[in-house]
Write an enzyme that holds these catalytic residues in place. Structure first.
Site, mmCIF file in Angstrom:
data_model
loop_
_atom_site.group_PDB
_atom_site.id
_atom_site.type_symbol
_atom_site.label_atom_id
_atom_site.label_comp_id
_atom_site.label_asym_id
_atom_site.label_seq_id
_atom_site.Cartn_x
_atom_site.Cartn_y
_atom_site.Cartn_z
ATOM 1 N N MET A 294 0.850 -1.185 0.000
ATOM 2 C CA MET A 294 0.000 0.000 0.000
ATOM 3 C C MET A 294 0.886 1.234 0.000
ATOM 4 S SD MET A 294 -2.405 -1.319 3.134
ATOM 5 C CE MET A 294 -3.192 0.286 3.341
ATOM 6 N N GLY B 108 1.456 4.313 3.812
ATOM 7 C CA GLY B 108 2.219 3.273 3.146
ATOM 8 C C GLY B 108 2.627 2.076 3.985
ATOM 9 N N SER B 109 2.246 0.886 3.590
ATOM 10 C CA SER B 109 2.503 -0.287 4.406
ATOM 11 C C SER B 109 2.323 -1.539 3.557
ATOM 12 C CB SER B 109 1.560 -0.291 5.605
ATOM 13 O OG SER B 109 0.228 -0.045 5.179
ATOM 14 N N ARG B 110 2.209 -2.685 4.231
ATOM 15 C CA ARG B 110 2.126 -3.970 3.528
ATOM 16 C C ARG B 110 1.143 -4.891 4.252
ATOM 17 N NH1 ARG B 110 7.216 -6.978 1.170
ATOM 18 N NH2 ARG B 110 6.534 -9.155 0.953
#
Length: 213
Positions: free
Chosen positions: A94, A182-184
């Site tokens: 993301m 922002g991440s996963r």
């Protein structure tokens, strides 16, 4: 508590703060044009914490994406210590422009939630899966299958939010948390799952099918 408002509640304190700053600038500064700065911040925050409705597709055995973003890795024979059997894994990155609210990939009962502190490496790196701050949510389906989602913090994202608890019964497409900036997210599915996405494909939380079994 429901989480279906157009703006995720985690963003409300920021919106109020920037909004008040805008009003103060308008009424108390001689150069009121400066109010454009906090006003811009207010509008960006509203956009960043947006929480749009999604239409989850039908299909009893369909697993949907838990996040908006891009598929960056697929592993079809993976082993994880929290799962009793080998599985398939889909990793989604993301970025800061994606909707950050996460959704349940498949209906069932939350049997375990495991939070692990860690580093804040860029979430698109494979080693972020093991080294970054993360939160695993394990769901057991009505027919005994295990489906797990892991929220992984990134380089900028340093706040994982999870709204569900162990023993909660969750529904596919339901909002369950978010990660700021922002991440996963990684989804672990039964090994026999037929993967319906490819690396590089863009997906939407609660709408895009990831697999079926």
């Amino acid at each position: 508590m429901k989480h279906d408002s157009f703006i995720a509640r985690e963003g409300i304190p920021f919106i109020i703060a920037f909004g008040l700053t805008t009003l103060l600038a308008v009424f108390f500064l001689e150069q009121s044009w400066i109010a454009v700065l906090p006003l811009t911040a207010t509008l960006f925050t509203c956009w960043f914490f947006r929480n749009p409705e999604r239409h989850t597709p039908e299909g009893e055995k369909l697993i949907v994406s838990p996040a908006d973003g891009k598929v960056i890795r697929i592993d079809e024979d993976f082993h994880h210590e929290m799962l009793s059997q080998p599985c398939s894994k889909v990793s989604i990155f993301m970025n800061v422009f994606n909707v950050h609210v996460n959704r349940v990939p498949y209906s069932g009962k939350v049997t375990k939630i495991s939070y692990s502190p860690g580093r804040f490496l860029s979430a698109n790196l494979d080693k972020a899966s093991e080294q970054n701050e993360r939160n695993a949510i394990l769901v057991r389906t009505s027919d005994g299958k295990e489906i797990m989602t892991i929220q992984i913090a990134g380089l900028i994202a340093r706040r994982i939010v999870c709204w569900v608890r162990e023993e909660d019964v969750v529904k596919r497409g339901e909002r369950f948390g978010m990660i700021r900036f922002g991440s996963r997210l990684e989804v672990f599915m039964p090994k026999e799952t037929k993967i319906l996405v490819t690396v590089g494909e863009k997906v939407k939380a609660g709408e895009s099918p990831l697999g079926t079994f």
